[in-house]
Structures are given as C-alpha cells and as structure tokens.
Design a protein around this motif. Sequence first.
Motif, short mmCIF file in Angstrom:
data_model
loop_
_atom_site.label_atom_id
_atom_site.label_comp_id
_atom_site.label_asym_id
_atom_site.label_seq_id
_atom_site.Cartn_x
_atom_site.Cartn_y
_atom_site.Cartn_z
N ALA A 105 0.83 -1.20 0.00
CA ALA A 105 0.00 0.00 0.00
C ALA A 105 0.87 1.25 0.00
O ALA A 105 0.61 2.22 -0.73
N SER A 106 1.93 1.22 0.80
CA SER A 106 2.78 2.41 0.87
C SER A 106 3.52 2.63 -0.44
O SER A 106 3.70 3.77 -0.88
N LEU A 107 3.90 1.53 -1.10
CA LEU A 107 4.56 1.68 -2.41
C LEU A 107 3.58 2.27 -3.43
O LEU A 107 3.96 3.12 -4.25
N ALA A 108 2.33 1.79 -3.38
CA ALA A 108 1.32 2.32 -4.30
C ALA A 108 1.14 3.82 -4.06
O ALA A 108 1.08 4.61 -5.02
N ILE A 109 1.08 4.22 -2.79
CA ILE A 109 0.95 5.65 -2.47
C ILE A 109 2.15 6.40 -3.03
O ILE A 109 2.02 7.49 -3.61
N ALA A 110 3.32 5.79 -2.88
CA ALA A 110 4.55 6.44 -3.36
C ALA A 110 4.49 6.70 -4.85
O ALA A 110 4.84 7.78 -5.32
N PHE A 111 4.04 5.71 -5.60
CA PHE A 111 3.98 5.89 -7.05
C PHE A 111 2.93 6.94 -7.43
O PHE A 111 3.13 7.71 -8.38
N VAL A 112 1.83 7.00 -6.67
CA VAL A 112 0.83 8.03 -6.94
C VAL A 112 1.43 9.41 -6.68
O VAL A 112 1.28 10.34 -7.48
N VAL A 113 2.17 9.53 -5.55
CA VAL A 113 2.81 10.82 -5.23
C VAL A 113 3.79 11.22 -6.33
O VAL A 113 3.80 12.35 -6.81
N ALA A 114 4.62 10.26 -6.75
CA ALA A 114 5.60 10.54 -7.80
C ALA A 114 4.90 10.93 -9.09
O ALA A 114 5.32 11.86 -9.79
N GLY A 115 3.81 10.23 -9.42
CA GLY A 115 3.04 10.54 -10.62
C GLY A 115 2.45 11.94 -10.56
O GLY A 115 2.49 12.69 -11.55
N LEU A 116 1.92 12.30 -9.38
CA LEU A 116 1.36 13.65 -9.22
C LEU A 116 2.44 14.72 -9.38
O LEU A 116 2.20 15.77 -9.98
N LEU A 117 3.62 14.42 -8.86
CA LEU A 117 4.72 15.39 -9.00
C LEU A 117 5.06 15.62 -10.46
O LEU A 117 5.27 16.75 -10.90
N ILE A 118 5.12 14.50 -11.20
CA ILE A 118 5.49 14.61 -12.61
C ILE A 118 4.40 15.34 -13.39
O ILE A 118 4.67 16.15 -14.27
N ALA A 119 3.13 15.08 -13.02
CA ALA A 119 2.02 15.66 -13.77
C ALA A 119 1.67 17.07 -13.30
O ALA A 119 0.90 17.76 -13.97
N SER A 120 2.22 17.51 -12.18
CA SER A 120 1.80 18.80 -11.63
C SER A 120 2.16 19.93 -12.59
O SER A 120 3.23 19.94 -13.17
N PRO A 121 1.22 20.89 -12.75
CA PRO A 121 1.44 21.95 -13.74
C PRO A 121 2.48 22.96 -13.26
O PRO A 121 2.83 23.00 -12.08
#
Lengths: 120, 455
Positions: free
Chosen positions: A8-24
Amino acid sequence: VSVRRSAASLAIAFVVAGLLIASPGPVGEPLRRLVNVEADGPDPHYDRPISARSIRRAAATIPDDATYAIEVPRNDPVLVGNLKAAGQLFFTPALPLQEARRADWIVRYRAGVARARSNR
Amino acid sequence: LTALISSVAALNLVFLAVGYCVLAAPLAGSQALVRASYAGVALLVGAGLTGTAVFLAVIFGARSSLTTLAVAAAVVAAAGLALPRRRLRLPALTRQDDGGQGQLVAATALAAAAAAVAAVGLVGGFRSSPWLDDAWGLWLAKGVALTELGLDQRLFTPNPRYVHFDVLDYPLWWSVVTGLDIELRDSIDVRAVNAQLGILVVAFLGAVARLLSDFVRPLVLTAGIALIAFSPDLWRHAQGGVADLPLAIYLALYALALAGWIGGGGGASLLLAFAAGATALQVKTEALPELLLIAIVAAVVARRSRPLLGVVAVTGAAVATTLPWLIWRTLENVPGRVALGDALDPAYLANRAGRVGPSLEELALNALDPTSWLLLVPLLLATGAALAFGGLTRWLGPSAAVVLLYLFLVWAYWSNPDEIGFLLATSAYRTVDPLVLVAAVFLPVQAELLLRRRS
C-alpha cells in the motif's frame, strides 16, 4: 510492517511521484522534461545554429599539435562565445590563438557550419 | 549511451571503493547492511578526496590522466586504511521514537516516492546534456584540457597570445571529475556532466538519510529527504550541470558533520567534515568565505573547548588544502575577479549602494520561492525560532548560518564589478544552492527536536 502495508505504501509512493510529474507549472517541469522528451545526444545545446557534426569534423581535421583561430563573420557575442567554447572543448590539445594570421588552422563559421582549413 | 553509462559508472565505482577505504576505521566491525547504508557517504567522500588529490597533482605538474587517477585513488585509499580505528568512532546519537505502525507506513511511502523521483533524476542525468553553457564551455572544457595538456599556462593564465579560459581563479575539482568521466568515455559526450551530477545528488540524498537516521525518527527523516528530492530546482540544477550544486552538497555535508561532532562526538564526524570541507573549497572560490561562516557558527555553538578545538582543527586542515592553488595563482599572476580591497572599502561600497536592494530581493526570492526549493528555508527558520523560544537557543545556529550565507551573497553581489541586473539574472538562482542545502539538512533535525519537546 506487513507485506500488505508495504504494498500500500509503495502504491501511495507511485501516486505521489506521478502527481509530482504531472503537476502543472514549474514544480513538475524538471521531471516532465526527463519523462517526456527524447534523450539528448552527446553534443552541447548551442545557443545559436551551429552544426555539431561540423564541429566534430573540424576537430578531427586539426592536428593535436597545431594552433587554430576561429573566424566568425558577424559580431554576435553569443555565437562567438559558443564557438570559442566549442573549440576549447573539441579541438584540445590544439591551442587557440588570438591572432588568426599566426594560426596553423582557421576554422570559419558560415551559415551554421564550421569548416577547418590549413593556414600554411 | 552504453559507453557513457559504463564509463561514468566505472569512475564512480572507483570513488565508492576509495570512500569505503577512508571510512574503514569508523565502519570497522559494522554489519554488512550497515556498511552498505553508508554508500552515499562513501561515494561523496571518495569523489571528493580523489578529485582533490588529482587536482593537487595537476597543480604540481601532472596531467589529469587515468594514471594520475589511479595513483591518487591508491594514495587516498591507503591513507584511509591507515587511519587509527579507536579515535574514529561514529557519533553517539540516539533515536528516541520510531513512531507507530501508521508512521512507518507513511515513512515507507515517502521514502519510496523520493527514491522514485531520484531514480528518474538519475536516469535523466544520463539522457540530458547541460542547459547551462558554462557546464560544457567552461567547466568541462577545462577538464578536457587538464587531461590533454595539464595545467598549461597558455590556457590557464592571462596572456595576449592564446585564447585562455574565462574565470581563471576558480579551482578545478569539478573540471577534474567531469574531465575524468570524458577520459574514460574516450570521446566528448557532454551528458557525462549531468550523469556525474545526478550520481552526486542521489549519493547526497542517501548520505543525509544515513547520517540523520540515528537521531531522527523515520517519518520526519523521510519527509525531510522527500522535501529535498521533490524540490524542482534540485533536478533543474542537476540537469544544468551547474557547479554550485556540488559546492552546495559538500558545504551542507560539512555543516552536518560539524553538527554531528558537536552533538555526538566521535572522530568519524571530523573525518567527514574534513573530506567535505576540503572538497567544497576545490569547487568554487566563494566556498572559502561560505565555509568559514559555517565554521564560525559551529564554533559559537560548540562553546566547550574540546568540540571547539575539533571545529577549528578540521576547518584549518581543510583550508590548508587550498594553499597549493592559491600559491600557483600568485606565482602565475592569476587575480581574483573581485578585488578584496574594493570589497572591503567603505567608499567603494557606498558608491554602489544601489546594488544592495536588488541583491537582497533577488536572492531572497530564489531561496524562498516555493516553486524552486519548496519550503526548505522558511521551515528551517520557523523550526529554529520555535526551538529558540522553547529555550534551545543553540538551535538558532543553522538559521544563523543560513542568514549569514545570505548576507555574504548580498555583499558579494554588492561588491562585484559587473552590471547588477545581468549578474543577478544569470547567477542568483544557483548561488543560493549552498544556503538552501544547509537549511535542508538541518530541517529534519530541528523538526525531530520540536517533536521531542512536545512529547
């Protein structure tokens, strides 16, 4: 920590990383640049149109123990700076001279292409 | 790309091996996993000291060749292995609280997110060439000249006959290291600069995590590391190949090592402070005043004679490594770009007072802008103030160091002869790197102390 919680924590990590990459805006810009673009080649990003291939060709032409000078037709400090730096990066151990008439080789820049010719 | 990866990896494996030799005494008797966790520290120590040794050899007439690298690496490794084990123990620090299961899950998530971003940044280093022309046109070009010709007066001193390099007063550690990457690659490939910097940045994140993990609880530690790793300017500067970033990395490590020595004793901290301080001094000229400001703050915080003696001794030893370059510059008539006499002359400064306002504003903007470095500096200042209000006045030290570094930069821009608008626009965004990373490494410590006081 259990396997489920680690997953679960790894999944959260990838979501956080994805949001960082996608952030405008500037926050995600460096990572977007890495993810989205084609890889750069081994040559510098010149600030003016300069054929990287012609620089490497000139470097292969000028002997190691020679001196050279670079001639630029127009007074553009950025272009002059880029060509000076390219010469010091690629033509070394050949040495750049201040006075072109004393140099063994002249590197002329015309329409984005640098060509080396003997001055002797 | 394969050739680039293998050559940069080979050089950094040498650095890693040398670093572990230097750390052999402090890590003696440690378990394999503990040793492995010091990889970031070892790589930075190995790169710093080996690069410094090659640079010193270059000053004494050698070329920055693979042979010089081999000899320098062997000498540094042998010196490290000869260090006395009993005097170089790790600092005695204790972690009071790991937090509950929930905190550990959150810490794991943050660590994984930071690792994912660092992995993208590292891969990006190998895929991108520097956007800053100084990186390839100045630093790397000097490095290539050092491998081909050595410290040749025709290129490295002012003279009317040859087209010499710019900013001749800068020391050459970053040029030496990137030049060795190219020497191993055996062809000019400017991506090596970003690849090398990407490795140093990842090593720095790992080193800070390792050094703080004995004191700071996991969630606070990983949040602090994530704040650094998620900062846009960390990777923007890594992709630019800017020398300010390795300078910032080593200065922050020097400051953190001094804090470890003052807070936990142990000669290992002094060893690390020496390695980091000596390396920072070989990167850029502003490193000397910046390092001395950090040392002064550390000396004030140390108070008692034994910690104070350690701070003075290790700083003196680090500063001594700059003497060969200063002597060479003096012998070859290579002046600094800013005359110290002018920079200290009240009349000269008064005539240029109009430069102070723009410098104050632009530097503050770059250090505090959340789209550059998130909230690293404001959070450090806030947690420092909170600790001081709670009676821990010593913990104003990191904030004081950051403010002093800021004021030093203002003074540097004030006294510089170049046009102020152009100068600030082209450099202020990166000259703040040292003060930001010094703030970044102390933020988790201060947050941990605040939590301890609450509980």
